[in-house]
Design a protein around this motif. Sequence first.
Motif, PDB file in Angstrom:
ATOM      1  N   ILE A   1       0.870  -1.178   0.000  1.00 19.28           N
ATOM      2  CA  ILE A   1       0.000   0.000   0.000  1.00 19.28           C
ATOM      3  C   ILE A   1       0.910   1.232   0.000  1.00 19.28           C
ATOM      4  O   ILE A   1       1.830   1.318   0.826  1.00 19.28           O
ATOM      5  CB  ILE A   1      -0.928  -0.005   1.226  1.00 19.28           C
ATOM      6  CG1 ILE A   1      -1.828  -1.250   1.184  1.00 19.28           C
ATOM      7  CG2 ILE A   1      -1.759   1.274   1.285  1.00 19.28           C
ATOM      8  CD1 ILE A   1      -2.673  -1.455   2.418  1.00 19.28           C
ATOM      9  N   PRO A   2       0.666   2.185  -0.908  1.00 21.00           N
ATOM     10  CA  PRO A   2       1.505   3.392  -0.947  1.00 21.00           C
ATOM     11  C   PRO A   2       1.509   4.122   0.397  1.00 21.00           C
ATOM     12  O   PRO A   2       0.531   4.080   1.154  1.00 21.00           O
ATOM     13  CB  PRO A   2       0.842   4.250  -2.030  1.00 21.00           C
ATOM     14  CG  PRO A   2       0.061   3.289  -2.866  1.00 21.00           C
ATOM     15  CD  PRO A   2      -0.382   2.199  -1.921  1.00 21.00           C
ATOM     16  N   THR A   3       2.590   4.796   0.669  1.00 21.37           N
ATOM     17  CA  THR A   3       2.826   5.451   1.959  1.00 21.37           C
ATOM     18  C   THR A   3       1.686   6.370   2.394  1.00 21.37           C
ATOM     19  O   THR A   3       1.184   6.257   3.512  1.00 21.37           O
ATOM     20  CB  THR A   3       4.134   6.259   1.896  1.00 21.37           C
ATOM     21  OG1 THR A   3       5.184   5.382   1.504  1.00 21.37           O
ATOM     22  CG2 THR A   3       4.464   6.891   3.232  1.00 21.37           C
ATOM     23  N   LYS A   4       1.271   7.264   1.530  1.00 22.10           N
ATOM     24  CA  LYS A   4       0.228   8.226   1.898  1.00 22.10           C
ATOM     25  C   LYS A   4      -1.086   7.513   2.213  1.00 22.10           C
ATOM     26  O   LYS A   4      -1.765   7.841   3.182  1.00 22.10           O
ATOM     27  CB  LYS A   4       0.033   9.244   0.772  1.00 22.10           C
ATOM     28  CG  LYS A   4      -0.894  10.370   1.120  1.00 22.10           C
ATOM     29  CD  LYS A   4      -0.927  11.418   0.020  1.00 22.10           C
ATOM     30  CE  LYS A   4      -1.820  12.578   0.422  1.00 22.10           C
ATOM     31  NZ  LYS A   4      -1.830  13.624  -0.596  1.00 22.10           N
ATOM     32  N   ARG A   5      -1.425   6.524   1.403  1.00 22.43           N
ATOM     33  CA  ARG A   5      -2.671   5.777   1.627  1.00 22.43           C
ATOM     34  C   ARG A   5      -2.608   4.989   2.929  1.00 22.43           C
ATOM     35  O   ARG A   5      -3.582   4.936   3.678  1.00 22.43           O
ATOM     36  CB  ARG A   5      -2.937   4.849   0.432  1.00 22.43           C
ATOM     37  CG  ARG A   5      -4.184   4.038   0.578  1.00 22.43           C
ATOM     38  CD  ARG A   5      -5.444   4.905   0.560  1.00 22.43           C
ATOM     39  NE  ARG A   5      -6.595   4.065   0.798  1.00 22.43           N
ATOM     40  CZ  ARG A   5      -7.606   4.383   1.582  1.00 22.43           C
ATOM     41  NH1 ARG A   5      -7.657   5.572   2.159  1.00 22.43           N
ATOM     42  NH2 ARG A   5      -8.595   3.547   1.771  1.00 22.43           N
ATOM     43  N   MET A   6      -1.455   4.371   3.216  1.00 20.35           N
ATOM     44  CA  MET A   6      -1.295   3.623   4.468  1.00 20.35           C
ATOM     45  C   MET A   6      -1.471   4.558   5.660  1.00 20.35           C
ATOM     46  O   MET A   6      -2.125   4.209   6.647  1.00 20.35           O
ATOM     47  CB  MET A   6       0.068   2.936   4.518  1.00 20.35           C
ATOM     48  CG  MET A   6       0.297   2.113   5.773  1.00 20.35           C
ATOM     49  SD  MET A   6      -0.844   0.726   5.981  1.00 20.35           S
ATOM     50  CE  MET A   6      -0.017  -0.528   5.039  1.00 20.35           C
ATOM     51  N   ASN A   7      -0.929   5.752   5.559  1.00 19.62           N
ATOM     52  CA  ASN A   7      -1.071   6.732   6.641  1.00 19.62           C
ATOM     53  C   ASN A   7      -2.542   7.093   6.847  1.00 19.62           C
ATOM     54  O   ASN A   7      -3.015   7.197   7.982  1.00 19.62           O
ATOM     55  CB  ASN A   7      -0.240   7.980   6.328  1.00 19.62           C
ATOM     56  CG  ASN A   7      -0.192   8.932   7.487  1.00 19.62           C
ATOM     57  OD1 ASN A   7       0.020   8.540   8.630  1.00 19.62           O
ATOM     58  ND2 ASN A   7      -0.394  10.207   7.206  1.00 19.62           N
ATOM     59  N   GLU A   8      -3.288   7.253   5.749  1.00 13.57           N
ATOM     60  CA  GLU A   8      -4.724   7.560   5.845  1.00 13.57           C
ATOM     61  C   GLU A   8      -5.480   6.420   6.533  1.00 13.57           C
ATOM     62  O   GLU A   8      -6.343   6.658   7.385  1.00 13.57           O
ATOM     63  CB  GLU A   8      -5.312   7.796   4.450  1.00 13.57           C
ATOM     64  CG  GLU A   8      -4.842   9.064   3.790  1.00 13.57           C
ATOM     65  CD  GLU A   8      -5.213   9.143   2.309  1.00 13.57           C
ATOM     66  OE1 GLU A   8      -5.814   8.179   1.771  1.00 13.57           O
ATOM     67  OE2 GLU A   8      -4.880  10.170   1.684  1.00 13.57           O
ATOM     68  N   ILE A   9      -5.163   5.194   6.154  1.00 15.54           N
ATOM     69  CA  ILE A   9      -5.818   4.026   6.758  1.00 15.54           C
ATOM     70  C   ILE A   9      -5.546   3.989   8.256  1.00 15.54           C
ATOM     71  O   ILE A   9      -6.450   3.776   9.068  1.00 15.54           O
ATOM     72  CB  ILE A   9      -5.338   2.722   6.087  1.00 15.54           C
ATOM     73  CG1 ILE A   9      -5.860   2.632   4.650  1.00 15.54           C
ATOM     74  CG2 ILE A   9      -5.770   1.494   6.884  1.00 15.54           C
ATOM     75  CD1 ILE A   9      -5.219   1.527   3.827  1.00 15.54           C
ATOM     76  N   GLN A  10      -4.296   4.208   8.629  1.00 18.09           N
ATOM     77  CA  GLN A  10      -3.922   4.171  10.045  1.00 18.09           C
ATOM     78  C   GLN A  10      -4.616   5.281  10.822  1.00 18.09           C
ATOM     79  O   GLN A  10      -5.166   5.043  11.903  1.00 18.09           O
ATOM     80  CB  GLN A  10      -2.405   4.272  10.196  1.00 18.09           C
ATOM     81  CG  GLN A  10      -1.690   3.037   9.704  1.00 18.09           C
ATOM     82  CD  GLN A  10      -0.190   3.209   9.661  1.00 18.09           C
ATOM     83  OE1 GLN A  10       0.336   4.319   9.650  1.00 18.09           O
ATOM     84  NE2 GLN A  10       0.523   2.096   9.630  1.00 18.09           N
ATOM     85  N   GLN A  11      -4.617   6.483  10.275  1.00 19.77           N
ATOM     86  CA  GLN A  11      -5.239   7.609  10.981  1.00 19.77           C
ATOM     87  C   GLN A  11      -6.744   7.419  11.136  1.00 19.77           C
ATOM     88  O   GLN A  11      -7.318   7.769  12.166  1.00 19.77           O
ATOM     89  CB  GLN A  11      -4.939   8.924  10.265  1.00 19.77           C
ATOM     90  CG  GLN A  11      -3.518   9.382  10.483  1.00 19.77           C
ATOM     91  CD  GLN A  11      -3.248  10.747   9.863  1.00 19.77           C
ATOM     92  OE1 GLN A  11      -4.054  11.265   9.106  1.00 19.77           O
ATOM     93  NE2 GLN A  11      -2.098  11.313  10.193  1.00 19.77           N
TER      94      GLN A  11
END
Length: 139
Positions: free
Chosen positions: A43-53
């Motif tokens: 999963i691309p970095t920005k998308r992974m960050n969105e999922i986590q947040q």
Amino acid sequence: MNLTELLLNADVKQVTKLPTENYEVSRLSKALGGAFVLELQAIPTKRMNEIQQRNMTVGEDGKQEVNLFDLQLATLADGIINEDFKNQEVLKKFGAGTKKDLFEKILLAGEITAIAGKINKLSGFEKEKNKKAVEEVKN
């Protein structure tokens, strides 16, 4: 060769290509009478960050709380790239509105955890390497 030279000589498509891996859910292969193979992708970095947040909240005591189950399902929804799971007939057959709903219905808890772990590893989260890096920073 220094980093600048390496980067300037790099094949950009190859360097930025997201890693993939196949993963067979043996229980479902047996139950369905055919190979149930999931196509996993980082999963691309920005998308992974969105999922986590999206799956973290701050409690009244100021501590971060993670909804682990929803975090794992969201990881599966983005990291499993088989087109079959977007098929409206499949979703309807299992009474699911989304890929996430479908995964919750057809996969066991341990399978969800294992698959999310594989996707996280493809996305660069490796527990042992991260532990070593933290220890090096501490020292």
